[in-house]
Design a protein around this motif. Structure first.
Motif, PDB file in Angstrom:
ATOM      1  N   THR A  51       0.845  -1.186   0.000  1.00 35.92           N
ATOM      2  CA  THR A  51       0.000   0.000   0.000  1.00 35.92           C
ATOM      3  C   THR A  51       0.885   1.242   0.000  1.00 35.92           C
ATOM      4  O   THR A  51       2.088   1.176   0.270  1.00 35.92           O
ATOM      5  N   ALA A  52       0.267   2.374  -0.279  1.00 35.00           N
ATOM      6  CA  ALA A  52       1.005   3.632  -0.248  1.00 35.00           C
ATOM      7  C   ALA A  52       1.556   3.895   1.146  1.00 35.00           C
ATOM      8  O   ALA A  52       2.682   4.396   1.296  1.00 35.00           O
ATOM      9  N   SER A  53       0.808   3.538   2.174  1.00 32.85           N
ATOM     10  CA  SER A  53       1.267   3.753   3.549  1.00 32.85           C
ATOM     11  C   SER A  53       2.477   2.891   3.879  1.00 32.85           C
ATOM     12  O   SER A  53       3.441   3.356   4.506  1.00 32.85           O
ATOM     13  N   THR A  66       3.617   9.294  -1.547  1.00 31.61           N
ATOM     14  CA  THR A  66       3.683   7.991  -2.204  1.00 31.61           C
ATOM     15  C   THR A  66       2.391   7.688  -2.954  1.00 31.61           C
ATOM     16  O   THR A  66       2.421   7.131  -4.050  1.00 31.61           O
ATOM     17  N   SER A  67       1.261   8.065  -2.390  1.00 27.51           N
ATOM     18  CA  SER A  67      -0.021   7.833  -3.055  1.00 27.51           C
ATOM     19  C   SER A  67      -0.092   8.595  -4.375  1.00 27.51           C
ATOM     20  O   SER A  67      -0.501   8.049  -5.408  1.00 27.51           O
ATOM     21  N   ARG A  89      -9.932  -1.142   2.800  1.00 27.46           N
ATOM     22  CA  ARG A  89     -10.029   0.303   2.610  1.00 27.46           C
ATOM     23  C   ARG A  89      -8.808   0.853   1.882  1.00 27.46           C
ATOM     24  O   ARG A  89      -8.908   1.831   1.156  1.00 27.46           O
ATOM     25  N   GLU A  90      -7.630   0.222   2.108  1.00 28.04           N
ATOM     26  CA  GLU A  90      -6.421   0.714   1.472  1.00 28.04           C
ATOM     27  C   GLU A  90      -6.230   0.078   0.098  1.00 28.04           C
ATOM     28  O   GLU A  90      -6.546  -1.097  -0.114  1.00 28.04           O
ATOM     29  N   ARG A  91      -5.687   0.867  -0.791  1.00 28.36           N
ATOM     30  CA  ARG A  91      -5.432   0.410  -2.155  1.00 28.36           C
ATOM     31  C   ARG A  91      -4.051  -0.249  -2.216  1.00 28.36           C
ATOM     32  O   ARG A  91      -3.045   0.335  -1.801  1.00 28.36           O
TER      33      ARG A  91
END
Length: 206
Positions: A51-53, A66-67, A89-91
């Motif tokens: 994920t971006a996180s 990052t997203s 919920r996260e991509r």
């Protein structure tokens, strides 16, 4: 013809034509030419979907940055959604290809200055990534099992070649490296992911 990290690059026709390598054009090269985008793409290729996180934590960046840059990489075809993981919920993102090849010689003489600048950014960032990876290994090599004390190499060689012979040598080196790619199954005891950097370039006589 360099290739970004699988993060590395291949001049051999067999490698360029491989379905898991993405040959970029001038437009997509401009989209790739950003240090964080290159690091994001390299991380996804080396460590797998994220994920971006998670990528932000790995690279020391904000998740907003990052997203944004992941979406830009997706717009140029370098990364894509991972449907097997993107159900919460996260991509989740994954690299669309194992590696990226580009004709650096053609882009270095491109009539558009933005393209010439873009290929310079990409090549300098690749060189920086190679140096960073090698320095990380040197700084942590004592933490590895004793068997790996012999299973690494830093060498340089000098010889006189023509451009055609240089290209032939590069192709043979890449072909040899590729022949080892699928020899060790995932999960083999004592095995590790190995990085190989190939640099070949002319030097002035004086």
């Amino acid at each position: 013809m360099p290739e970004t990290p699988d993060g590395a690059e291949s001049p051999a026709e067999s490698s360029v034509d491989a379905p898991d390598l993405h040959k970029v054009d001038a437009r997509s090269l401009r989209g790739l030419a950003h240090p964080l985008r290159l690091r994001l793409l390299g991380a996804l290729r080396e460590f797998g979907p994220a994920t971006a996180s998670a990528l932000a934590a790995r690279l020391g960046e904000s998740s907003g940055a990052t997203s944004y840059h992941l979406r830009q990489l997706a717009a140029y075809g370098f990364v894509e959604d991972d449907p097997e993981r993107g159900k919460g919920r996260e991509r989740w993102w994954r690299a669309a290809h194992r590696g990226t090849v580009f004709d650096s010689g053609r882009f270095l003489t491109h009539p558009d200055p933005e393209v010439r600048g873009a290929v310079g950014v990409v090549m300098h960032e690749i060189a920086t990534a190679h140096a960073r990876e090698l320095n990380t290994w040197i700084g942590t090599m004592r933490e590895w099992p004793e068997e790996w004390n012999e299973g690494w190499d830093i060498s340089d060689f000098q010889m006189r070649l023509t451009p055609d012979l240089a290209l032939e040598l590069i192709g043979k080196v890449h072909e040899l490296i590729e022949s080892y790619r699928d020899l060790v199954p995932e999960g083999t005891e004592g095995a590790a992911n190995v990085r190989s950097h190939v640099h070949l370039f002319p030097r002035p006589a004086e």
